[in-house]
Write a protein that holds these residues in place. Sequence first.
Motif, short mmCIF file in Angstrom:
data_model
loop_
_atom_site.label_atom_id
_atom_site.label_comp_id
_atom_site.label_asym_id
_atom_site.label_seq_id
_atom_site.Cartn_x
_atom_site.Cartn_y
_atom_site.Cartn_z
N ILE A 17 45.39 34.57 35.22
CA ILE A 17 44.20 35.44 34.28
C ILE A 17 44.56 37.45 34.57
O ILE A 17 44.71 37.63 35.44
CB ILE A 17 43.27 35.03 35.24
CG1 ILE A 17 42.46 33.96 33.88
CG2 ILE A 17 42.31 36.32 34.38
CD1 ILE A 17 41.11 33.20 34.80
N GLU A 18 44.56 37.99 33.88
CA GLU A 18 44.64 39.08 33.99
C GLU A 18 43.27 40.19 33.52
O GLU A 18 42.43 39.61 31.44
CB GLU A 18 45.67 39.80 32.94
CG GLU A 18 46.44 41.43 32.46
CD GLU A 18 47.09 42.09 31.59
OE1 GLU A 18 48.11 42.35 32.06
OE2 GLU A 18 47.34 41.09 30.79
N VAL A 19 42.96 40.64 33.76
CA VAL A 19 41.54 42.43 33.61
C VAL A 19 41.96 42.93 33.11
O VAL A 19 42.72 43.57 34.59
CB VAL A 19 39.86 41.53 34.34
CG1 VAL A 19 39.65 42.32 34.08
CG2 VAL A 19 40.39 40.08 33.99
N GLU A 20 41.88 43.56 32.02
CA GLU A 20 42.30 45.37 32.59
C GLU A 20 41.72 45.58 31.63
O GLU A 20 41.03 45.36 30.31
CB GLU A 20 43.74 45.40 32.04
CG GLU A 20 44.38 45.24 31.09
CD GLU A 20 46.57 45.27 30.43
OE1 GLU A 20 47.12 44.82 31.84
OE2 GLU A 20 46.78 45.16 29.52
N PHE A 61 42.77 45.13 37.08
CA PHE A 61 42.17 44.83 38.23
C PHE A 61 43.17 43.82 39.34
O PHE A 61 43.87 42.49 38.10
CB PHE A 61 41.15 43.68 38.29
CG PHE A 61 40.76 43.12 39.34
CD1 PHE A 61 39.92 44.21 40.31
CD2 PHE A 61 41.12 41.50 39.79
CE1 PHE A 61 39.08 43.05 41.39
CE2 PHE A 61 40.25 41.15 41.22
CZ PHE A 61 39.39 41.95 41.63
N LYS A 62 43.84 43.56 40.01
CA LYS A 62 44.69 42.35 41.12
C LYS A 62 44.28 41.89 42.36
O LYS A 62 45.15 41.14 43.09
CB LYS A 62 46.34 43.91 40.97
CG LYS A 62 47.08 44.07 40.42
CD LYS A 62 47.75 43.02 40.09
CE LYS A 62 48.66 43.81 38.80
NZ LYS A 62 50.13 43.02 38.51
N VAL A 75 45.42 50.92 44.26
CA VAL A 75 44.62 51.51 45.71
C VAL A 75 43.92 50.28 45.24
O VAL A 75 42.91 50.42 44.49
CB VAL A 75 44.36 52.73 45.04
CG1 VAL A 75 44.24 52.97 43.62
CG2 VAL A 75 43.76 53.11 46.27
N ASP A 76 43.95 49.83 46.95
CA ASP A 76 42.08 48.76 46.24
C ASP A 76 42.15 47.21 44.96
O ASP A 76 41.07 47.53 44.70
CB ASP A 76 41.17 49.74 46.09
CG ASP A 76 40.71 50.42 46.77
OD1 ASP A 76 41.20 50.44 48.46
OD2 ASP A 76 39.95 51.96 47.00
N GLY A 77 43.04 46.94 44.64
CA GLY A 77 43.19 45.89 44.82
C GLY A 77 43.30 46.23 42.73
O GLY A 77 43.64 45.35 42.24
N ILE A 78 44.24 47.50 42.98
CA ILE A 78 43.98 48.38 41.25
C ILE A 78 45.55 48.69 40.90
O ILE A 78 45.88 49.43 41.79
CB ILE A 78 42.99 49.20 40.70
CG1 ILE A 78 41.34 48.35 41.35
CG2 ILE A 78 43.58 49.89 39.49
CD1 ILE A 78 40.42 48.10 40.58
N ALA A 79 45.96 48.16 39.63
CA ALA A 79 47.22 48.56 39.58
C ALA A 79 47.24 49.90 38.67
O ALA A 79 46.15 49.54 37.47
CB ALA A 79 48.40 47.58 39.02
N VAL A 80 47.12 50.88 38.79
CA VAL A 80 47.47 52.08 37.64
C VAL A 80 48.28 51.97 36.82
O VAL A 80 49.82 52.74 37.34
CB VAL A 80 46.88 52.90 38.00
CG1 VAL A 80 46.20 54.78 37.02
CG2 VAL A 80 45.24 52.70 38.96
N ARG A 126 34.04 45.15 39.00
CA ARG A 126 34.85 45.65 40.46
C ARG A 126 35.89 46.62 39.46
O ARG A 126 35.59 47.90 40.10
CB ARG A 126 35.83 44.79 40.99
CG ARG A 126 34.61 44.40 41.84
CD ARG A 126 35.50 43.24 43.42
NE ARG A 126 36.06 44.25 43.87
CZ ARG A 126 37.31 43.10 44.42
NH1 ARG A 126 36.97 41.98 44.66
NH2 ARG A 126 37.67 43.93 45.76
N LEU A 127 36.49 46.29 38.02
CA LEU A 127 37.14 47.40 37.51
C LEU A 127 36.34 48.51 36.87
O LEU A 127 37.03 49.82 37.38
CB LEU A 127 38.07 46.72 36.45
CG LEU A 127 38.80 47.16 35.42
CD1 LEU A 127 40.23 47.85 37.02
CD2 LEU A 127 40.09 46.32 35.06
#
Length: 184
Positions: free
Chosen positions: A4-7, A143-144, A122-127, A156-157
Motif C-alpha cells: 500500500i502506498e500513501v503519498e 510514507f514509508k 527522514v523519519d519514515g518519509i521519502a521526499v 503522520r504524512l
Amino acid sequence: MEYIEVEQKFRILGPSAELKERLTALGATPGRPTRQVDTYYNAPHRDFLDNDIVSEWLRVRVEDGAASLNFKRFHPIASPVKTHCDEYESTVTDPEAVRRLLGSLDFAELTVVDKTREEWHVDGIAVAFDTVAGLGDFVEFEFKGDADTVEQATARLEAFIAALAIELGDRIRLGYPHLTLGLG
C-alpha cells in the motif's frame, strides 16, 4: 501496510533549496539524482481509460540500468480524490523482454514519463524531488514508516508536511501519466 502506498504530491513553486535546507536540518539524507523512464500500458481485457476517473496503471520503469514492473490501483476507485493505492512491484532483469511480452499480449503503450528524481529520507518519509519532461518540477512525500492503517499513515504524512512550515505549490492529486495524457 505492505503493498500500500500513501503519498502526497505538490508542484514546486520556485527553487527547492529552502525545502532541502529544512530537510537537512531535520537530519534527512539525500540520494543521488537518477533518471527514471516509465512506460505506461493499457490492458486489452480491461481498458484503464474507459472510466471517467482513471484508477489503474501498469508501468515498466528503467532506472540507471535496473528495471521494474509495477501495477497501481488507486482508492477509492470511483473518487477523483484518492487516499492511497495498492502497489505491486517487482524487479525485472530484461525490460525489453517485458515490453515485447506485453506487446505480444496486446497491451498498448499509453505514454512515457521521463523524469529525474532526487530522493531524500527522514523519519519514515521519502521526499522525492522530480523534474518531469514536459511537466515541470514536483515534490512527492511518501510514507514509508510503520502504520496500522491508511488513516494513520496519512495523518503522520500530513503532520510531517505541516511541520516543515514551507509553502508548497498546488497539491497535485493525479499521477504523472494522468498529466501527460491530459486527464483530469
